[in-house]
Design an enzyme around this catalytic site. Structure first.
Site, PDB file in Angstrom:
ATOM      1  N   ARG A  26       0.818  -1.220   0.000  1.00  0.00           N
ATOM      2  CA  ARG A  26       0.000   0.000   0.000  1.00  0.00           C
ATOM      3  C   ARG A  26       0.854   1.274   0.000  1.00  0.00           C
ATOM      4  NH1 ARG A  26      -3.913  -0.316   4.808  1.00  0.00           N
ATOM      5  NH2 ARG A  26      -2.101  -1.352   5.721  1.00  0.00           N
ATOM      6  N   ASN A  44      -6.495  -2.818   1.767  1.00  0.00           N
ATOM      7  CA  ASN A  44      -6.469  -4.284   1.796  1.00  0.00           C
ATOM      8  C   ASN A  44      -7.881  -4.810   1.930  1.00  0.00           C
ATOM      9  OD1 ASN A  44      -3.658  -4.514   1.725  1.00  0.00           O
ATOM     10  ND2 ASN A  44      -3.460  -4.488   3.957  1.00  0.00           N
TER      11      ASN A  44
END
Length: 804
Positions: A26, A44
């Site tokens: 990320r 996520n």
């Protein structure tokens, strides 16, 4: 598409699947998106990472391209999927919280210290200077510390260590390489190391170092002490590898007669003093997995024979954690870094085990208070025929998932339980399979306990509820007995898989050969497996795919006097081969002046002859491994006894005369015939002429190294000739692809000769790289065979809901 279209604004959802959680994915997306001027978010969820992005089309395309080219070091991208979405307004790009209530996709393997962390612990101006548990999103413990899901600090053994404000600031900052790195810590808030004496007496590290207790270990090693060191997945026993007396003492105390010791060195330069390191090997040594790499022991300097007796290879690794970097900073020579256990027992992971099992072996121990949740040994890799090939899959590789080939969608979840030696298990469902770490031999009760504990953990982490159990069809394997009992208890379907078929299927799956692909010829060479005809197999030529196999050829079945004892005492196999091929009168007539004759003449031959005739305690086996044992015994290698599996064969490969192998060609290679077995009519590799030539060379006092070269080339030629003959047999289905599997193909000399011969004959070759060719890969093969048997039986999830 015209240039004007490329500048249009777009809104896109980007789905990234694979090992993309807990590895810094990320923040990587966040950094790239901001660099490209894109808006949106990244989060996520249960299927991986979801990116929602708005901006110019060419910038979005650039983002996808850079994600493929520049993923985080520990990430593995299996797929990137895109879908247009309704336009949305966003001023910037942000990292969003994971969707609540959803677990993650994969447990990441432990990774060695990255270059940034290694530099940081050596920087006197950094706040983590000399902190031995330094890590970040790109490195450090993962699987070894997790005990629950979802994967966050509370579900790891770092839970007792609350983050200090400075670490919390790093953890919360997406621009920091420690963003959401669950194991991070520092001197102020993290685990601490301490040096103890195992005799219970007090120790003052100031006697050995002016720095700290970690540095004191270096002084102890330099003084010839044996030190137990707590690593990522268990304790190691360490000593100065250049001190033959100390290495011998470690062998005696550890009860490890001859099995080679692993080594660790501060840097590549030290390794090069003792071993040859090519570019492929160096890349492996420096990789995030940081395995033990088997290297030719051809450096300008030599280590004591006690490090790897009778072998031409040394198993080296670089420091795996900052703690190891700090220990070895002043160490200008390699150290033994072997598993902390008595031979055959599992590696010790806690202080109770340390004091119970390693007192008396090590004088000192470096311990710390970060608990090891999951025992995991060091991985072992060898470069064979120019490619890295995993021989033991553990730290750094397990439990990374394998993407299954096309065609397995829709099969119910499967649990495959592997073999009995080099035990592993495999969880498979939908598009993925997860192969566990190597755990050892289940004949050891403690290893069996560890196997069952790990199985329960994996089923929890991956939320895996199998509907099918796959086992080896051997009636007495401990893993198979457990699987049969569990299937009966829980009302699950049971699939029994032939051992060598599983070897072939594992290689097919690793190479992502589709379920619908035509059969291949599998050449499987190993020690023993329970055959489809209830006899012992070990040198097989199988026409096989995932759904089934047909035995097309084999090696000659020869008695194993004493059954399992023949696997431990190579001379038994030699005697059985000589009696099967020549008989005692012929052997005595031609070889009476050889020391080998005197050796065998002193054995209780009448008893063994009766045993072979009776057959109950001397079953016949078509074993390639036992043929290697027999030839090694003829050359007086491990003749009486081998102290670990494969020792005789490894020493036989080690002595091969490389000049003879290259220069003699096929003219002096030992001949094998390809007749047919009575009854079945199955073609087989007949070694009669090989034994005649080998014994003739012994009479002529031909050097053993030359004999070893001629044997390897001769056997390889026979395997290739069998494949060519089978391809031309009208009774066999056509095939153009050959799979090489089984533990004997960890022999680089045999593998390379067979591979080159098959390619010259026009075959396409498939072989192992990430999955061990030995029994450590059986569970994956069992799993895909069971999946193939049930493919299309019903819907199932397409990805594992798992911790990362």
């Amino acid at each position: 598409m015209g240039g004007g279209a490329m500048t249009e604004a777009r809104s896109l959802a980007i789905r990234v699947r694979g090992r993309v959680q807990g590895v810094g994915f990320r923040p990587t997306v966040w950094r790239l998106a901001r660099d490209l001027g894109l808006a949106g978010d990244v989060l996520n969820d249960a299927d991986g990472v979801l990116i929602r992005v708005a901006g110019k089309a060419e910038a979005i395309d650039a983002l996808i391209g850079r994600l493929r080219r520049e993923p985080p070091p520990l990430a593995r991208i299996d797929a990137i999927e895109t879908q247009a979405i309704a336009p949305f307004a966003a001023d910037d790009f942000r990292v969003a919280d994971s969707l609540p209530g959803l677990t993650q996709t994969e447990v990441a393997p432990d990774a060695v210290a990255c270059a940034a962390c290694a530099a940081e612990v050596g920087d006197p101006f950094a706040r983590r200077f000399r902190y031995p548990f330094t890590n970040c999103t790109h490195c450090g413990p993962r699987f070894s510390i997790v005990h629950g899901i979802p994967y966050d600090r509370a579900a790891t053994t770092m839970a007792p260590f609350a983050l200090c404000p400075a670490c919390r600031s790093e953890y919360d900052d997406p621009a920091d390489r420690r963003f959401h790195a669950e194991p991070i810590a520092c001197h102020a808030c993290g685990p601490r190391a301490r040096l103890i004496r195992l005799d219970g007496r007090a120790v003052h590290f100031e006697q050995y170092s002016m720095l700290d207790e970690v540095d004191a270990v270096c002084t102890l090693l330099q003084r010839g002490e044996i030190v137990a060191i707590k690593g990522l997945g268990g304790y190691h026993l360490a000593c100065d590898a250049t001190r033959g007396d100390v290495v011998a003492a470690l062998r005696e105390r550890k009860r490890r007669d001859a099995k080679p010791f692993a080594l660790m060195a501060r840097d590549i330069g030290i390794i090069r003093r003792f071993a040859e390191v090519d570019a492929t090997a160096e890349a492996l040594l420096r990789s995030p997995a940081g395995p033990i790499v088997l290297l030719p022991a051809t450096g300008p300097a030599r280590l004591p024979d006690a490090v790897a007796p009778g072998l031409g290879l040394l198993g080296f690794m670089l420091p795996t954690t900052p703690l190891h970097h700090l220990i070895l900073k002043r160490m200008d020579r390699p150290v033994v870094m072997t598993s902390g256990n008595l031979s055959s027992e599992p590696q010790v992971t806690d202080e109770a085990g340390l004091r119970a099992h390693l007192t008396g072996i090590a004088g000192f121990a470096l311990v710390h208070d970060r608990a090891i949740a999951n025992r995991i040994d060091d991985s072992v890799v060898r470069v064979i025929d120019g490619a890295p090939r995993v021989l033991r899959r553990a730290r750094g590789y397990a439990p990374a998932a394998f993407a299954l080939p096309p065609g397995f969608e829709g099969a119910p979840p499967v649990l495959a339980l592997g073999g009995e030696l080099k035990a592993t298990f495999c969880l498979a469902r939908g598009a993925e399979a997860v192969l566990s770490q190597h755990m050892g031999d289940l004949e050891d009760a403690a290893t069996d306990d560890d196997y069952r504990r790990n199985l329960a953990l994996y089923e929890t982490l991956y939320d895996h509820a199998p509907r099918v159990i796959a086992v080896d069809r051997h009636p007495d394997y401990i893993s198979a007995k457990y699987g049969r009992a569990r299937a009966a208890r829980d009302g699950l379907a049971l699939v029994e898989v032939q051992h060598h078929h599983a070897h072939v299927a594992a290689c097919l799956a690793e190479n992502r050969r589709p379920l619908a692909a035509p059969p291949v010829l599998g050449i499987v060479a190993d020690g023993l497996g329970y055959g489809g005809d209830d006899t012992l197999w070990g040198g097989e030529f199988l026409l096989a795919d995932y759904r089934g196999y047909r035995r097309l050829g084999t090696m000659k079945p020869v008695a194993m006097p004493g059954n399992a004892m023949a696997s431990r005492e190579p001379w038994r196999n030699l005697y059985a081969h000589l009696m099967a091929e020549i008989g005692w009168p012929g052997f005595a007539m031609n070889c009476r002046d050889l020391p080998l004759y005197e050796f065998l003449a002193e054995k209780p031959r009448a008893t063994f002859d009766a045993m072979i005739r009776d057959g109950r305690f001397a079953p016949r086996a078509s074993s390639c491994g036992r043929l290697f044992d027999a030839v090694a015994a003829a050359l007086d290698l491990c003749r009486e006894r081998q102290s670990y599996e494969g020792q005789a064969a490894m020493q036989l490969e080690a002595i091969v005369d490389r000049e003879a192998l290259a220069d003699e060609g096929d003219d002096l290679a030992y001949p094998f015939a390809l007749p047919r077995l009575g009854g079945s009519g199955l073609p087989y590799i007949e070694p009669w002429a090989m034994w005649q030539a080998l014994l003739g060379d012994l009479v002529l006092a031909t050097p053993p190294a030359v004999i070893a070269a001629r044997f390897h080339r001769g056997l390889a030629n026979a395997m290739v000739a069998m494949a060519v003959q089978l391809r031309g047999d009208p009774a066999a289905a056509l095939f153009d692809t050959v799979v090489l599997s089984g533990g004997c193909f960890q022999n680089a000399t045999l593998f390379t000769l067979v591979a080159r011969g098959l390619e010259r004959a026009g075959f396409t070759l498939l072989s192992h790289r990430e999955v061990p060719a030995n029994d450590g890969g059986l569970a994956l093969g069992q799993a895909v065979i069971a999946l193939a048997a049930t493919a299309g039986a019903g819907p199932c999830a397409s990805a594992f809901p798992a911790a990362s």
